[in-house]
Design a protein around this motif. Structure first.
Motif: not given
Length: 569
Positions: A272-293, A309-313
């Motif tokens: 994982l190299t990029e985390l891009r929350p979309l406008p209006g989602s109200e998600l932080t990059p970490e929250a976006l990753l946690a949701l997807a993982a 693996t990226a979420a655990r790291e």
């Protein structure tokens, strides 16, 4: 010649000298036969990638296993014909090259193209024999005879490329034979001419035997082997296994560099190299990753494992994934903390093209879309990370091998964007992307036909023909396939590209020592032969001079055993 020289040495009491000649040449022949047998075994082993049998659908058959009624039959793959329809179940290897007629799935075709991730397949897509179907049943129309499949052509290419090295070996053997015949003839003349002129038979025989001893090529043989074998031993201690003295000598002759991408310049695993929350989602990059993982946690897909693996790291807590389902080529869906979360391909999940996804793909990333309750909330970018030290190693190798601004060149089956990004990161100026194995071979041969001596570095089965076609082939030891390891001339045991520049410098120093030793051996042999022919060379002195020159060139070559020789090059 070796038998005659050994008998002569025995007649004069020099048993060790005669035995040494026979041992050297017998050992060389045995190693050559062993290398030939190993190559043949590895080529035959490649055929194991293709399954022995395939499920063929009869006219009127379907892709549903429960159809029964004789609608399908299991047949040997060599009995398949163009136009047959095959059923490929999840987890099965594909039995022939063909086109998907029905069904969707994700096929691991890294053995053919080198792509690190499974490729989504749908009706109309091409598939290859020996590749592994991951998820989803496929109906495949056979488009090529099994004997003409890509995997079969790889075998043929390896065998064909390997034979191109034979003429050099035959040339060396012809030179040795001529020297041997010349020495035997000269020894007979040294005996016969004085005898015909009235010399005593014992004196003539002694002179002839002395001539055979001092003209024996022991020093010449050892002039080559100690430097090269010492270089091989030194390189082995530092993580590069060179398979023969001929290979070590050739290594330093390379003047063009060709590199595979996945598993060679890269680690071969998505990160994982990029985390891009979309406008209006109200998600932080970490929250976006946690949701997807969390949604991907039950998945076995490489991209899903990379997200987990990226979420655990990052120490993120993942909620349970309920009602998990996976759709090949599209993505996964799960119920996470009361929300329906979908993770997958932007092209399949998004109704409109995403500028963010296009930006990520343009940068060489694999874009992944995340939807919550049917609404896009973010995009992730994953890429295959370059190996540590890849850029300095490429720069050093380029300085040692490159004669053109268009070299070194990256040869890969991956897409052009991913190849361009890696090339920029590692300093490779030229790219050939989207290549199948035979196209990699063609690219290597284009370089060889322009007079280049190509050093090819790769790891996968798809690289084996190119490694064999190159002047020198080097395989990655940890990630390399069995055939690649056997086909390659040298193996990087720890996958450290930084060992290659030092090995090239060591090879060139070994070649310089070989020249020094040949000159030294030639001077000794010429001086002793002239002494014997013009004057009277006592036999003990002749033997001492012969053995002394042999020891001297041997010790000179053994200097490359020192650890400092690896650093000095």
């Amino acid at each position: 010649m070796m038998i005659v020289a050994a008998l002569a040495a025995a007649a004069l009491g020099q048993l060790t000298d005669g035995a040494l000649l026979i041992v050297i040449f017998a050992t060389s022949g045995a190693l050559e036969a062993l290398a030939t047998a190993r190559t043949a075994d590895s080529v035959r082993g490649l055929l194991d990638l293709a399954p022995a049998t395939a499920t063929r659908l009869l006219p009127g058959g379907t892709s549903q296993p429960e159809a029964g009624g004789g609608s399908e039959q299991t047949v040997p793959t060599e009995c398949l014909a163009v136009g047959d329809t095959l059923l490929i179940r999840p987890g099965e290897r594909i039995g022939a090259d063909g086109t998907v007629l029905a069904g969707t799935g994700e096929v691991d075709q890294s053995t053919i193209t080198g792509e690190p991730l499974p490729v989504a397949k749908q009706p109309g897509d091409e598939v290859f024999a020996g590749t592994l179907n991951g998820t989803g049943a496929l109906r495949v129309r056979v488009d090529r005879d099994p004997a003409d499949s890509v995997i079969a052509r790889i075998v043929a290419l390896v065998e064909e490329a390997a034979t191109t090295k034979a003429p050099t070996q035959l040339f060396v053997e012809r030179i040795e034979q001529r020297y041997s015949l010349g020495m035997v003839a000269a020894s007979l003349l040294v005996f016969a001419v004085p005898l015909a002129l009235g010399a005593a038979a014992s004196a003539s025989l002694l002179r002839a035997m002395t001539f055979m001893i001092v003209a024996s090529p022991c020093a010449v043989v050892l002039a080559t082997m100690p430097p090269l074998l010492s270089a091989i031993a030194n390189a082995g201690r530092h993580g590069l296994l060179v398979k023969s003295a001929v290979v070590m000598e050739r290594l330093g002759q390379a003047d063009a560099l060709a590199l595979d991408k996945t598993g060679t310049l890269t680690e071969g695993l998505p990160r994982l190299t990029e985390l891009r929350p979309l406008p209006g989602s109200e998600l932080t990059p970490e929250a976006l990753l946690a949701l997807a993982a969390a949604a991907e946690h039950p998945s076995e897909h490489p991209l899903g494992r990379a997200l987990v693996t990226a979420a655990r790291e990052r120490g993120l807590t993942l909620g349970p994934a309920l009602e998990f389902s996976s759709t090949p080529g599209t993505g996964v869906t799960a119920l996470v903390e009361g929300h329906a979360v979908t993770v997958g391909s932007p092209a399949r999940l998004l109704d409109e093209p995403s500028a963010v996804a296009a930006e990520l793909e343009e940068a060489g990333c694999t874009a992944v879309a995340v939807l919550r309750d049917g609404r896009p909330v973010g995009l992730l970018g994953l890429t295959d990370r370059p190996r540590a030290g890849a850029a300095p190693a490429v720069a050093a190798l380029a300085g040692l091998t490159t004669r053109s601004a268009e070299l070194p060149v990256l040869l890969t089956g991956d897409n052009p964007r991913a190849a361009a990004r890696l090339a920029a990161e590692t300093g490779v100026p030229a790219i050939r992307a989207g290549l199948l194995p035979d196209q990699k071979v063609a690219a290597v041969r284009e370089l060889t036909q322009t007079g280049h001596r190509v050093l090819m570095v790769g790891d996968g089965v798809n690289d084996a023909p190119a490694l064999a076609a190159a002047h020198m082939g080097v395989a990655m030891g940890r990630s390399g396939a069995d055939l690649t390891l056997d086909t390659a001339d040298a193996v990087l045991v720890h996958d450290e590209l930084g060992a290659l520049p030092a090995a090239l410098r060591l090879s060139r120093r070994a070649r310089r020592l070989v020249v020094q030793n040949l000159v030294l051996a030639g001077v000794f042999i010429t001086a002793l032969v002239l002494w014997d022919l013009v004057g009277h060379l006592p036999l003990p002195l002749g033997v001492a001079g012969h053995e002394g020159s042999t020891v001297l060139v041997g010790l000179n070559g053994l200097r490359l055993l020192r650890d400092s020789a690896w650093q000095e090059g």
